[in-house]
Design an enzyme around this catalytic site. Sequence first.
Site, short mmCIF file in Angstrom:
data_model
loop_
_atom_site.label_atom_id
_atom_site.label_comp_id
_atom_site.label_asym_id
_atom_site.label_seq_id
_atom_site.Cartn_x
_atom_site.Cartn_y
_atom_site.Cartn_z
CG HIS A 23 -2.05 -0.92 1.21
ND1 HIS A 23 -1.90 -2.27 1.11
CD2 HIS A 23 -3.39 -0.70 1.24
CE1 HIS A 23 -3.09 -2.85 1.09
NE2 HIS A 23 -4.02 -1.92 1.17
CD GLN A 43 9.86 -6.56 -7.45
OE1 GLN A 43 9.98 -7.41 -6.58
NE2 GLN A 43 8.70 -6.26 -7.97
CG HIS A 60 3.40 -12.15 -5.39
ND1 HIS A 60 4.26 -11.18 -5.87
CD2 HIS A 60 2.59 -11.51 -4.52
CE1 HIS A 60 3.96 -10.02 -5.33
NE2 HIS A 60 2.95 -10.19 -4.50
CD1 TRP A 63 -1.74 -2.23 -9.79
CD2 TRP A 63 -1.87 -3.94 -11.21
NE1 TRP A 63 -1.95 -1.71 -11.06
CE2 TRP A 63 -2.03 -2.75 -11.95
CE3 TRP A 63 -1.89 -5.18 -11.90
CZ2 TRP A 63 -2.23 -2.74 -13.33
CZ3 TRP A 63 -2.09 -5.15 -13.28
CH2 TRP A 63 -2.26 -3.95 -13.97
CG ASN A 64 2.65 -2.09 -5.84
OD1 ASN A 64 2.28 -1.02 -6.32
ND2 ASN A 64 2.27 -2.50 -4.64
CB SER A 65 5.33 -7.54 -8.63
OG SER A 65 5.87 -7.41 -7.34
CD GLN A 78 -0.91 -12.30 -4.67
OE1 GLN A 78 -0.76 -13.52 -4.64
NE2 GLN A 78 -0.69 -11.54 -3.61
#
Length: 475
Positions: A19, A349, A364, A367-369, A389
């Site tokens: 978040h 990252q 995984h 949404w950020n990734s 996810q």
Amino acid sequence: MGSEAPIQILLVSYPAQGHINPLLRLAKCLAAKGSSVIFITTEFAGKNMRTVNNITDKSTTSIGDGSLTFHFFDDGLPEDDPIRPSLSGYSEQLELVGRKFLSELIQNHAESNKPISCIINNPFLPWVCDVATEHDIPSALLWIQSAAVFVAYYNYFHKLVRFPTDSEPYIDVQLNSSFALKYNEIPDFLHPYSKYPFLATLILEQFKNLSKVFCVLVDTYEELEHDFIEYVSEKSILMRPIGPLFNNPKIKDASDIRGDFVKRDDCNIVEWLNTKPKGSVVYISFGTIVYLPQEQVDEIAYGLLDSRVSFLWVLKPPPKEVGRKPHVLPVGFLEETSGRGKVVKWGPQEEVLSNSSVGCFLTHCGWNSSMETLTLGVPVLTFPAWGDQVTNAKFLVDVFGVGSRLGYSQIEDKLVTRDEVKKCLLEAMAGEKAEEFKKNAIKWKKAAEVAVATGGSSDRNLDEFMEDIKKHGSV
Ligand code: UDP
């Protein structure tokens, strides 16, 4: 810039890493465009953020034409209170103390002639817009998942389409797209078999309060999710895609202002990546919350051993509050993979995905990734656990065309074997499929760069959002 006083914006974040990252990125973008931004979260999170990063409480840093100040508030619980890891109990506590803190802060600002012009929160804090309404301040939501997932929750909340139920658990869900989502491709907190029904309740609370926010900002971009954004707009909700936030060129100079809870491993990750050939390394990370069963970690480890690919694996220790045992790697794993593999607890990252040696991200699908990998042009192997996810995995594979499936959601409870891991890793790193994924990933990367560049769709949306706030202030 004119001589008018900067607008004051409060950003209130739920104290979780997934978040804080997107809201802090938004904070920096708004500051870069000339606002005075105050970023608020709990002292419990703030303590970690201050320890790991170069930030201080209540001191103001200039960013572009504006500024950013952190303000952490006490959640009223002792350091090791057992309620904190339990979402339901903690949410109640957070609302209780958060409402009071926010009201007082707004009042103090009004009294010192620096009135707050807008309040923005991220999900799990549906009460923030109530406080804003009480003080007659416009508020907005930063939705931190995809626009497609927003449409799924919206349709569920308003009962617009059929969703799986106890009596029909395996039906497809037809949103506004040309394809249906299978029962195991919807955000799975909405499935009757979800292990976390409370999370659906908490997210849906925000939908109950949606009429109180004047705008929903989303960390996505027009070109990626046009149909879903348009669908929401047709429902008379002002949705503004403003992503990818992390890659906004206007905040490049503020890249050292971060909200990490965990210190990066001090083992020259980027230097190590720089020694590897282009596209030769698979990066593996399951985000900040997902914790795989030990037997699944074993299978991934053996898949890596057998495939002989180079890898960077973020294997984070479990948070001490949850009382899980740290993962153990097979005996001799580190020795056997020494030189071609690195296992770390936490890494940078964005920098990793930007490094040309990285050829694939086993993710995984948080949404950020997902946004980070899509907009840095890195193909994926999907390994979702729960919630949005599973939907993101579907989109990454079947809609955006940037990778293939590897793992299953926790509801499905299936072990991915070492042979499957090896096969998918080899396919993802070289060959026809890999080239196709890379080509598509580069297309999304270029579109994202255009969206956040001056005059691009996300950049214009941010400008118009600022204009909206100013208009609200002048009525
Ligand atoms: N992240 C990072 N270093 C790591 C692992 C993750 O900086 O070693 C960051 C990542 O860049 C992303 C966030 O942590 O911004 C994870 O958010 P996401 O939505 O992908 O997953 P969540 O943790 O919320 O499940």
